[in-house]
Design a protein around this motif. Structure first.
Motif, PDB file in Angstrom:
ATOM      1  N   GLY A 188       0.937  -1.140   0.107  1.00 36.86           N
ATOM      2  CA  GLY A 188      -0.096  -0.447  -0.185  1.00 36.86           C
ATOM      3  C   GLY A 188       0.515   1.034  -0.260  1.00 36.86           C
ATOM      4  O   GLY A 188       0.214   2.324   0.151  1.00 36.86           O
TER       5      GLY A 188
ATOM      6  N   ALA B 215      -2.074   3.953   1.267  1.00 32.38           N
ATOM      7  CA  ALA B 215      -3.746   3.392   1.688  1.00 32.38           C
ATOM      8  C   ALA B 215      -3.775   2.878   2.262  1.00 32.38           C
ATOM      9  O   ALA B 215      -3.083   2.597   3.362  1.00 32.38           O
ATOM     10  CB  ALA B 215      -3.865   1.940   1.037  1.00 32.38           C
TER      11      ALA B 215
ATOM     12  N   CYS C 104     -11.213   5.232  -2.272  1.00 31.38           N
ATOM     13  CA  CYS C 104     -10.470   4.179  -3.141  1.00 31.38           C
ATOM     14  C   CYS C 104     -11.291   2.993  -3.098  1.00 31.38           C
ATOM     15  O   CYS C 104     -11.087   2.303  -1.913  1.00 31.38           O
ATOM     16  CB  CYS C 104      -8.897   4.198  -3.275  1.00 31.38           C
ATOM     17  SG  CYS C 104      -8.449   3.216  -3.819  1.00 31.38           S
TER      18      CYS C 104
ATOM     19  N   LEU D  26     -10.930  -0.413  -3.162  1.00 37.93           N
ATOM     20  CA  LEU D  26      -9.859  -1.801  -2.535  1.00 37.93           C
ATOM     21  C   LEU D  26     -11.181  -2.646  -2.446  1.00 37.93           C
ATOM     22  O   LEU D  26     -10.046  -3.549  -0.886  1.00 37.93           O
ATOM     23  CB  LEU D  26      -8.853  -0.771  -2.118  1.00 37.93           C
ATOM     24  CG  LEU D  26      -8.187  -0.075  -2.829  1.00 37.93           C
ATOM     25  CD1 LEU D  26      -6.803  -0.203  -1.499  1.00 37.93           C
ATOM     26  CD2 LEU D  26      -7.339  -0.077  -3.584  1.00 37.93           C
TER      27      LEU D  26
ATOM     28  N   ASP E 204      -9.532   1.650   2.177  1.00 34.26           N
ATOM     29  CA  ASP E 204     -10.535   1.839   1.633  1.00 34.26           C
ATOM     30  C   ASP E 204     -10.237   3.811   1.255  1.00 34.26           C
ATOM     31  O   ASP E 204     -11.667   3.928   0.711  1.00 34.26           O
ATOM     32  CB  ASP E 204     -11.692   1.994   1.918  1.00 34.26           C
ATOM     33  CG  ASP E 204     -12.337   2.644   3.747  1.00 34.26           C
ATOM     34  OD1 ASP E 204     -10.801   3.796   4.202  1.00 34.26           O
ATOM     35  OD2 ASP E 204     -12.931   2.399   4.401  1.00 34.26           O
ATOM     36  N   SER E 205      -8.870   3.901   1.581  1.00 36.38           N
ATOM     37  CA  SER E 205      -8.753   5.325   1.607  1.00 36.38           C
ATOM     38  C   SER E 205      -7.139   5.398   0.975  1.00 36.38           C
ATOM     39  O   SER E 205      -5.963   4.698   1.610  1.00 36.38           O
ATOM     40  CB  SER E 205      -9.250   6.188   2.510  1.00 36.38           C
ATOM     41  OG  SER E 205     -10.378   6.369   2.989  1.00 36.38           O
ATOM     42  N   LEU E 206      -6.941   6.373  -0.083  1.00 34.65           N
ATOM     43  CA  LEU E 206      -5.829   7.133  -0.194  1.00 34.65           C
ATOM     44  C   LEU E 206      -5.035   7.493   0.326  1.00 34.65           C
ATOM     45  O   LEU E 206      -6.643   9.058   0.489  1.00 34.65           O
ATOM     46  CB  LEU E 206      -5.326   7.296  -1.303  1.00 34.65           C
ATOM     47  CG  LEU E 206      -5.641   6.090  -2.196  1.00 34.65           C
ATOM     48  CD1 LEU E 206      -6.525   5.872  -4.107  1.00 34.65           C
ATOM     49  CD2 LEU E 206      -5.177   4.524  -1.896  1.00 34.65           C
TER      50      LEU E 206
ATOM     51  N   CYS F 283      -5.185   4.386  -7.266  1.00 33.50           N
ATOM     52  CA  CYS F 283      -6.626   3.862  -6.652  1.00 33.50           C
ATOM     53  C   CYS F 283      -6.027   2.402  -7.495  1.00 33.50           C
ATOM     54  O   CYS F 283      -5.837   1.164  -6.934  1.00 33.50           O
ATOM     55  CB  CYS F 283      -7.200   3.783  -6.746  1.00 33.50           C
ATOM     56  SG  CYS F 283      -8.757   2.838  -5.917  1.00 33.50           S
TER      57      CYS F 283
ATOM     58  N   ARG G  63      -4.488  -1.802  -5.814  1.00 36.42           N
ATOM     59  CA  ARG G  63      -5.484  -2.361  -5.950  1.00 36.42           C
ATOM     60  C   ARG G  63      -4.167  -3.858  -6.546  1.00 36.42           C
ATOM     61  O   ARG G  63      -4.982  -4.649  -6.144  1.00 36.42           O
ATOM     62  CB  ARG G  63      -6.770  -2.266  -6.318  1.00 36.42           C
ATOM     63  CG  ARG G  63      -7.631  -3.979  -6.495  1.00 36.42           C
ATOM     64  CD  ARG G  63      -8.818  -3.376  -6.429  1.00 36.42           C
ATOM     65  NE  ARG G  63     -10.050  -3.984  -6.995  1.00 36.42           N
ATOM     66  CZ  ARG G  63     -10.397  -4.921  -7.344  1.00 36.42           C
ATOM     67  NH1 ARG G  63      -9.696  -4.501  -8.797  1.00 36.42           N
ATOM     68  NH2 ARG G  63     -10.928  -6.051  -7.863  1.00 36.42           N
TER      69      ARG G  63
END
Length: 345
Positions: free
Chosen positions: A122, A206, A228, A230, A237-239, A258, A262
């Motif tokens: 990540g 991430a 994001c 994923l 779920d975020s960046l 993103c 993933r």
């Protein structure tokens, strides 16, 4: 100059030469786009005492064995032999046996927990050159922390890791060798202390939104957080994006990071064992996508630039060709149970 610095300079020089030779080989062996040759099996990795699948022997006119194919520690690999495959000539099979070993070892190094891989996948760093068009991770290397012992770098198409005490110097060497501005960063914690002599370093991380945003990575002039999706990845779920260059640069990175993150996180669980590609595009191929077997006559395709899987396909050869066309690449990984790739009797 310290011994470690001089050693890094020597290694960097060798890497620059390798990058030049790789480029030269592509120029030498490339064919015009209109004369594109259909793809085929390039090579596979397997345990020598078990042997390769029988269908591999039947699908290759010429084969060559590279044994032992031992990946340098701390890499953990599920193969000790590589077989090159060609329908062109024995010379090409011999070459692809070695190149398959190198490529598969580079992938295994990246996928090994604590050895440049880990389970997060990540964090990406840009040592100091502008992205100019978003994130590209095809062929990117990895810099990982070794605790008090410094750092180790894994570079595609090199069997030996590169060690050093300065992560910034290692990342620069990796970016120069791969000609990819982005580098995977592993095992360095949530907040990375990074010296940015270029003034344009950037990072992407991430994280799980419910746990709160982590501290900014490095010295961040421009920072933003974005969601994001994923899915199917134990990653986040975020960046969080940081850029030392500009706010516009940070936005571009956020829009394009993103899918690659993933893809990378998913691919580390697939354990690629083979390569499929165009036989006359040069020896130094960077796989641009993955064919994943998920059941008998059921294959999915994954690309770094897309959150959507391609397929399912019943014929993995047709899927591999489709992925080559979509990515304009020369090679794709083969992953998932080998038995599913065997032709139906």
């Amino acid at each position: 100059m310290s011994p470690s610095q001089s050693g890094l300079i020597r290694c960097t020089s060798r890497l620059s030469l390798l990058g030049f030779l790789a480029t030269l080989s592509v120029v030498t062996w490339s064919t015009p786009a209109q004369a594109r040759t259909p793809g085929g099996l390039i090579g596979v990795g397997y345990q020598g005492h078990i042997g390769p699948p029988e269908w591999v022997e039947r699908s290759c006119k010429y084969t060559a064995v590279h044994f032992p194919c031992h990946c340098p520690p701390p890499t953990v690999a599920n193969f000790d032999t590589a077989k090159g495959c060609s329908n062109e000539s024995q010379e090409w099979a011999n070459r692809d046996a070695l190149n398959s070993c190198i490529s598969l070892c580079a992938k295994a190094a990246k996928d090994t927990p604590g050895a440049g891989g880990g389970v997060n996948g990540g964090v990406l760093g840009r040592p100091g050159s502008s992205t100019r068009g978003g994130i590209s991770i095809d062929g990117a290397g990895t810099v990982a922390a070794l605790g008090a012992e410094g750092f180790v770098a894994f570079i595609p198409f090199r069997t030996e890791p590169l060690f050093g005490t300065k992560k910034e110097q290692l990342a620069d060497a990796v970016a120069e060798a791969t000609r990819v501005p982005w580098v995977f960063l592993d095992g360095m914690g949530e907040s990375i202390s990074w010296e940015d002599p270029h003034g344009s370093a950037a990072f992407v991380q991430a994280y799980w939104n419910e746990h709160g945003a982590p501290r900014p990575i490095g010295h961040c002039k421009h920072s933003l957080q974005v969601s994001c999706p994923l899915e199917s990845v134990k990653l986040g779920d975020s960046l969080q994006v940081c850029s030392g260059e500009s706010e516009e640069d940070a936005k571009t990175i956020a829009e394009t990071s993103c899918a690659p993150l993933r893809y990378d996180a998913l691919s580390r669980t697939w354990k690629a064992w083979g390569l499929f590609g165009i036989p006359d595009e040069g020896p130094y191929r960077v796989p641009t996508a993955t064919v994943l077997a998920v059941g008998p006559q059921k294959f999915l395709g994954f690309m770094p630039a897309s959150l959507e899987a391609v397929g399912p396909y019943e014929d993995w050869n047709k899927l591999a060709e489709e992925l080559l066309e979509r990515t304009e690449g020369t090679t794709v990984w083969l992953a998932g149970p080998v038995k599913y790739y065997s032709p139906q009797e």
